[in-house]
Design a protein around this motif. Structure first.
Motif, short mmCIF file in Angstrom:
data_model
loop_
_atom_site.label_atom_id
_atom_site.label_comp_id
_atom_site.label_asym_id
_atom_site.label_seq_id
_atom_site.Cartn_x
_atom_site.Cartn_y
_atom_site.Cartn_z
N GLY A 1 0.55 -1.10 0.36
CA GLY A 1 -0.38 -0.09 -0.11
C GLY A 1 0.72 1.04 0.29
N TRP A 2 1.93 1.39 1.19
CA TRP A 2 3.05 2.36 0.89
C TRP A 2 3.63 2.27 -0.25
N ARG B 1 2.26 1.72 -3.64
CA ARG B 1 1.14 2.15 -4.23
C ARG B 1 1.27 3.46 -4.35
N ARG B 2 1.00 3.96 -3.39
CA ARG B 2 0.54 5.28 -2.64
C ARG B 2 1.89 6.67 -2.97
N SER B 3 2.96 5.77 -2.64
CA SER B 3 4.58 7.03 -3.15
C SER B 3 4.83 7.01 -4.53
N THR C 1 2.03 6.52 -6.78
CA THR C 1 0.68 7.91 -7.30
C THR C 1 1.74 9.30 -7.00
N ASP C 2 2.28 9.54 -5.69
CA ASP C 2 3.14 10.69 -5.60
C ASP C 2 3.92 10.98 -5.91
N PHE D 1 6.16 12.56 -4.22
CA PHE D 1 6.47 11.92 -3.45
C PHE D 1 7.46 13.26 -2.13
#
Length: 152
Positions: A11-12, A14-16, A18-19, A25
């Motif tokens: 999850g981290w 994926r979020r990173s 995207t950011d 990021f």
């Protein structure tokens, strides 16, 4: 960085990702590196010039900067820390040599700033004011204009 569960790590990631694609990021480790680690891993390899100049810059950093500030994390270097360091430096060497050492320290901080900054607003923020040249101007259609870059 570590995670208790594989799903948290994914999850981290994926979020990173995207950011990062959005340009938002920010590495959570930024600023936690000590001055010694930053100099060793990132700054020293970029020092250019005549061999004698590179040697003198390395000596200034190794003998006068790292013994005093090397264990400090970049994010913990404050005006108070620098004032204390400058007072110590003024007691140890001549004013001219102290300026040369502080120029090397300023170069390290400028490199760290450009290396770890995530946004152009941060990279274009205030810089050291002593010895800064005025903005370069160019003539366009008979008028002076500021050259494109930070703040334009």
């Amino acid at each position: 960085m570590s995670f208790d569960v594989l799903e948290d790590a994914k999850g981290w990631l994926r979020r990173s990702g995207t950011d990062s694609e959005r340009g938002e990021f920010v590495d959570p480790r930024d600023g936690s590196i000590t001055l010694t680690d930053f100099v060793t891993r990132h700054w020293r390899a970029g020092v250019r010039g005549a061999p004698g100049t590179v040697k003198r810059v390395d000596e200034r950093v190794r003998l006068h900067i790292l013994p005093h500030l090397g264990a400090v994390a970049l994010r913990d270097v404050s005006a108070t820390v620098l004032r204390g360091y400058i007072a110590t430096l003024e007691g140890e060497c001549s004013p001219r040599y102290a300026r040369q050492i502080l120029t090397s320290l300023s170069n390290i901080f400028e490199t760290a700033r450009s290396t770890t900054s995530a946004s152009s607003a941060t990279r274009c923020g205030p810089r050291r004011s002593v010895g800064r040249r005025p903005p370069t101007r160019i003539v366009t259609r008979g008028r002076w204009q500021r050259r494109s870059g930070c703040g334009t």
